[in-house]
Design a protein around this motif. Structure first.
Motif, PDB file in Angstrom:
ATOM      1  N   UNK A  99       0.833  -1.201   0.000  1.00 12.05           N
ATOM      2  CA  UNK A  99       0.000   0.000   0.000  1.00 12.05           C
ATOM      3  C   UNK A  99       0.864   1.245   0.000  1.00 12.05           C
ATOM      4  N   UNK A 100       0.440   2.221  -0.794  1.00 14.67           N
ATOM      5  CA  UNK A 100       1.015   3.559  -0.710  1.00 14.67           C
ATOM      6  C   UNK A 100      -0.091   4.533  -0.381  1.00 14.67           C
ATOM      7  N   UNK A 101       0.175   5.401   0.598  1.00 13.06           N
ATOM      8  CA  UNK A 101      -0.775   6.447   0.987  1.00 13.06           C
ATOM      9  C   UNK A 101      -0.196   7.774   0.534  1.00 13.06           C
ATOM     10  N   UNK A 102      -0.799   8.346  -0.515  1.00 15.44           N
ATOM     11  CA  UNK A 102      -0.286   9.548  -1.146  1.00 15.44           C
ATOM     12  C   UNK A 102       0.476   9.159  -2.393  1.00 15.44           C
ATOM     13  N   UNK A 103      -0.214   9.117  -3.560  1.00 15.79           N
ATOM     14  CA  UNK A 103       0.365   8.445  -4.730  1.00 15.79           C
ATOM     15  C   UNK A 103       0.686   9.386  -5.882  1.00 15.79           C
ATOM     16  N   UNK A 107       3.089   6.511  -9.820  1.00 16.59           N
ATOM     17  CA  UNK A 107       4.288   5.823 -10.281  1.00 16.59           C
ATOM     18  C   UNK A 107       4.816   4.745  -9.346  1.00 16.59           C
ATOM     19  N   UNK A 108       4.887   5.030  -8.053  1.00 15.64           N
ATOM     20  CA  UNK A 108       5.417   4.032  -7.110  1.00 15.64           C
ATOM     21  C   UNK A 108       4.489   2.822  -7.028  1.00 15.64           C
ATOM     22  N   UNK A 109       3.171   3.061  -7.059  1.00  9.29           N
ATOM     23  CA  UNK A 109       2.218   1.948  -7.026  1.00  9.29           C
ATOM     24  C   UNK A 109       2.290   1.124  -8.309  1.00  9.29           C
ATOM     25  N   UNK A 127      -2.602  -1.483  -3.017  1.00  9.35           N
ATOM     26  CA  UNK A 127      -3.627  -0.532  -2.604  1.00  9.35           C
ATOM     27  C   UNK A 127      -3.122   0.879  -2.890  1.00  9.35           C
ATOM     28  N   UNK A 128      -3.958   1.644  -3.587  1.00  4.48           N
ATOM     29  CA  UNK A 128      -3.613   2.992  -4.031  1.00  4.48           C
ATOM     30  C   UNK A 128      -4.497   3.965  -3.276  1.00  4.48           C
ATOM     31  N   UNK A 129      -3.957   4.581  -2.219  1.00  4.82           N
ATOM     32  CA  UNK A 129      -4.760   5.430  -1.328  1.00  4.82           C
ATOM     33  C   UNK A 129      -4.417   6.901  -1.540  1.00  4.82           C
ATOM     34  N   UNK A 130      -5.416   7.707  -1.862  1.00 11.12           N
ATOM     35  CA  UNK A 130      -5.177   9.129  -2.103  1.00 11.12           C
ATOM     36  C   UNK A 130      -6.533   9.825  -2.142  1.00 11.12           C
ATOM     37  N   UNK A 131      -6.506  11.132  -1.900  1.00 12.63           N
ATOM     38  CA  UNK A 131      -7.736  11.903  -2.086  1.00 12.63           C
ATOM     39  C   UNK A 131      -8.009  12.109  -3.567  1.00 12.63           C
ATOM     40  N   UNK A 196      -3.870  -7.844   5.739  1.00  8.19           N
ATOM     41  CA  UNK A 196      -2.457  -7.809   6.093  1.00  8.19           C
ATOM     42  C   UNK A 196      -1.689  -6.976   5.081  1.00  8.19           C
ATOM     43  N   UNK A 197      -0.645  -6.309   5.555  1.00  2.60           N
ATOM     44  CA  UNK A 197       0.252  -5.566   4.680  1.00  2.60           C
ATOM     45  C   UNK A 197       1.676  -6.071   4.864  1.00  2.60           C
ATOM     46  N   UNK A 198       2.419  -6.097   3.778  1.00  4.64           N
ATOM     47  CA  UNK A 198       3.849  -6.396   3.832  1.00  4.64           C
ATOM     48  C   UNK A 198       4.673  -5.134   3.587  1.00  4.64           C
ATOM     49  N   UNK A 199       4.114  -4.200   2.818  1.00  2.00           N
ATOM     50  CA  UNK A 199       4.749  -2.911   2.541  1.00  2.00           C
ATOM     51  C   UNK A 199       3.745  -1.808   2.838  1.00  2.00           C
ATOM     52  N   UNK A 200       4.168  -0.841   3.653  1.00  2.04           N
ATOM     53  CA  UNK A 200       3.349   0.340   3.940  1.00  2.04           C
ATOM     54  C   UNK A 200       4.188   1.560   3.591  1.00  2.04           C
ATOM     55  N   UNK A 201       3.864   2.196   2.476  1.00  2.00           N
ATOM     56  CA  UNK A 201       4.618   3.364   2.019  1.00  2.00           C
ATOM     57  C   UNK A 201       3.799   4.615   2.283  1.00  2.00           C
ATOM     58  N   UNK A 202       4.365   5.550   3.058  1.00  2.00           N
ATOM     59  CA  UNK A 202       3.644   6.728   3.525  1.00  2.00           C
ATOM     60  C   UNK A 202       4.221   7.967   2.849  1.00  2.00           C
TER      61      UNK A 202
END
Length: 549
Positions: A99-103, A107-109, A127-131, A196-202
């Motif tokens: 998951x990345x929060x703020x995408x 590109x990173x996702x 997971x692509x999380x953003x407003x 579950x998450x293995x990568x959490x990119x903030x």
């Protein structure tokens, strides 16, 4: 004819060749994806928001511009770090999605999805999380650390969901392994259907966004998973939110720098930390110096490496090696820079928990491996009976007497002495990596291999350094060398290892030679009973082997 009489060998070679070709193709694909997503091929200039500047390779590497057309702004160094961490969780089977929060433009996702595709990982989602509307105005009443932040004023940061989805489609990566979470993090993350998450990119920049992401998702991160904080080194509010969350939850896993901007840490232990309400006390930043591509490892020059608070003189110059003493925070390391970087790269690919070293010299290798791999146990033997005082002080200073275990006055060919150390330190015969950098003599190194190899776990690595001295150029090596003299060459052992790999792939899965380093990967078979001797297990059509070199 060989293929006719030994069809299984032919099939094995064909399978190995196919695997090698697949690895090459995968690496080429992912390297191309990284270059495309950062737009290194077409060198687009930054957005004119920051003036009329041309493309700058070094600025793009560190992700210090906002590209006009590239699909990511995090730069090549952080993209390489992301690839390494995703590959680690795949290879080590750490459960969970990415998951990345703020995408931004995604590109990173997109890169994470491409890595899953390259490794044929169908059981994970990105997971692509953003407003998809930019950043929210600062809520300074609740989050005073965000006072003065103006990210919400930049229209360039508001990339619509449909545009991000189109970007995925351009790479053929928009499928059911990609899920989108649209909205402010405080609204979407608490009830997100993520197990579950293995990568959490903030990458939320603000204190509020960073805090909301960590508070709602860190508890879902698997043990062994990674947290990446994108702007820790450059946005004070982001750094403060991270420090506050770690302090409030008792997280002591070390922060690793990536490129002077981003950091990451690996979740350890058996506790899923609960969400917490962060406080607002100021805490000092962790980053005190810029970092190279390999997070946390900074090369001041080709011979001076800094890892946290420890410096290393990295050299093969005999005058420097013999004329420089180690201290508790500055160790002498008799290796080339490329060998050290190979070790750092290995630490990104594999979990190395138990290490046995043959040869201590001035302590540099043991301390390097402790810092690079963070093993649970690293034991070593050396022929010299005098302890390395600098290493003794380092062990006392760091409180690692149960982890770093040096033994002095032990001949590597002395089976009784070696067995005593090995059986005492590794009674389960589960060593992940053995490194022989001791005598560099054929008979002694061969004897050490026979003694130590049975203690290596299946799939473990046995590394022999500086095997090629008999073939190096220069009068020092090719004439009357005072140490090696007319002794048999170490390349005789390499020949034997090749023969054992051919005869018994269940014992040796592979033998890799890179310059002066041999890396043997142990097979999955059961070790023979009794004292092991590799010469008893390779086939030579009934002929004896006598060292020819």
């Amino acid at each position: 004819m060989i293929g006719f009489f030994n069809p299984f060998a032919r099939l094995r070679r064909e399978a190995e060749q196919a695997r090698a070709e697949k690895r090459v193709a995968r690496d080429q694909y992912l390297s191309l994806m990284q270059d495309c997503l950062t737009n290194r091929h077409y060198e687009d200039p930054p957005l004119k928001t920051f003036g009329d500047r041309p493309y700058d390779e070094m600025v793009r590497e560190r992700g210090m511009d906002w590209p006009s057309t590239a699909h990511t702004m995090i730069g090549t160094a952080r993209m390489a770090n992301l690839r390494g961490l995703v590959e680690t969780v795949i290879e080590e089977r750490i459960p969970g999605d990415l998951l990345e929060a703020g995408v931004w433009r995604g590109g990173a996702c997109i890169f994470m999805r491409s890595i899953l595709k390259a490794y044929e990982e169908s059981g994970r989602r990105v997971w692509v999380a953003d407003s998809f509307e930019g950043l929210p105005p600062p809520d300074t009443a609740r989050y005073p650390a965000d006072a003065g932040q103006t990210f919400h004023e930049y229209a360039e940061l508001a990339v619509p969901l449909e545009e991000v989805q189109r970007n995925f489609s351009r790479y053929g990566l928009l499928d059911d392994q990609v899920a989108f979470l649209k909205g402010w993090f405080k609204d979407t993350l608490p009830d997100a259907p993520i197990e579950k998450l293995a990568i959490l990119r903030v990458d939320g920049d603000l204190y509020e966004s960073t805090s909301d992401t960590l508070s709602n998702l860190y508890g879902k991160l698997s043990i062994g998973g990674f947290v990446i904080i994108d702007d820790y080194g450059v946005v004070d509010a982001c750094r403060k939110a991270t420090d506050d969350f770690r302090a409030a939850n008792g997280i002591v896993d070390p922060l690793q720098a990536i490129d002077g901007v981003g950091v990451y840490w690996r979740k350890s232990g058996g506790i899923d930390y609960p969400a917490a309400t962060p406080d607002h006390e100021n805490r000092p930043a962790v980053i005190e110096r810029p970092a190279s591509l390999w997070g946390g490892f900074y090369w001041e020059n080709d011979e001076r490496l800094l890892i946290r608070d420890v410096a290393f003189l990295v050299t093969c110059d005999m005058d420097k090696l013999m004329g420089t003493s180690s201290t508790e925070d500055h160790f002498v390391l008799g290796k080339a820079r490329s060998m050290v970087e190979d070790s750092i790269a290995l630490s990104r690919r594999r979990k190395i928990g138990k290490i046995f070293e043959i040869g201590i010299f001035k302590g540099g290798s043991m301390i390097l491996n402790d810092l690079v791999f963070a093993p649970s146990r690293i034991a070593a033997v050396d022929f010299n009976p005098a302890p390395v005082e600098a290493m003794t002080r380092y062990i006392e200073k760091t409180g690692k007497s149960d982890v770093i275990r040096p033994y002095y006055g032990i001949d590597q060919s002395d089976r009784q002495a070696m067995e005593k150390v090995l059986s005492g330190e590794f009674p389960d015969r589960d060593i992940d990596m053995i490194v022989d950098d001791a005598s560099h003599l054929y008979e002694q190194t061969r004897a050490a291999f026979n003694i130590s190899f049975p203690y290596l776990r299946p799939g473990g690595l046995y590394i022999i350094e500086d095997w090629g001295w008999a073939h190096w150029s220069g009068d020092f090596w090719q004439k009357d060398n005072p140490y090696f003299g007319a002794r048999p060459a170490m390349s005789n052992l390499l020949i034997e290892l090749f023969m054992l790999a051919a005869s018994r792939p269940d014992l040796i899965e592979s033998v890799e030679v890179v310059c002066s380093v041999i890396t043997v990967k142990k097979g999955q078979g059961k070790m023979p009973e009794g004292d092991f001797d590799l010469g008893e297990h390779y086939l030579m059509r009934g002929k004896p082997f006598t060292a020819p070199l």
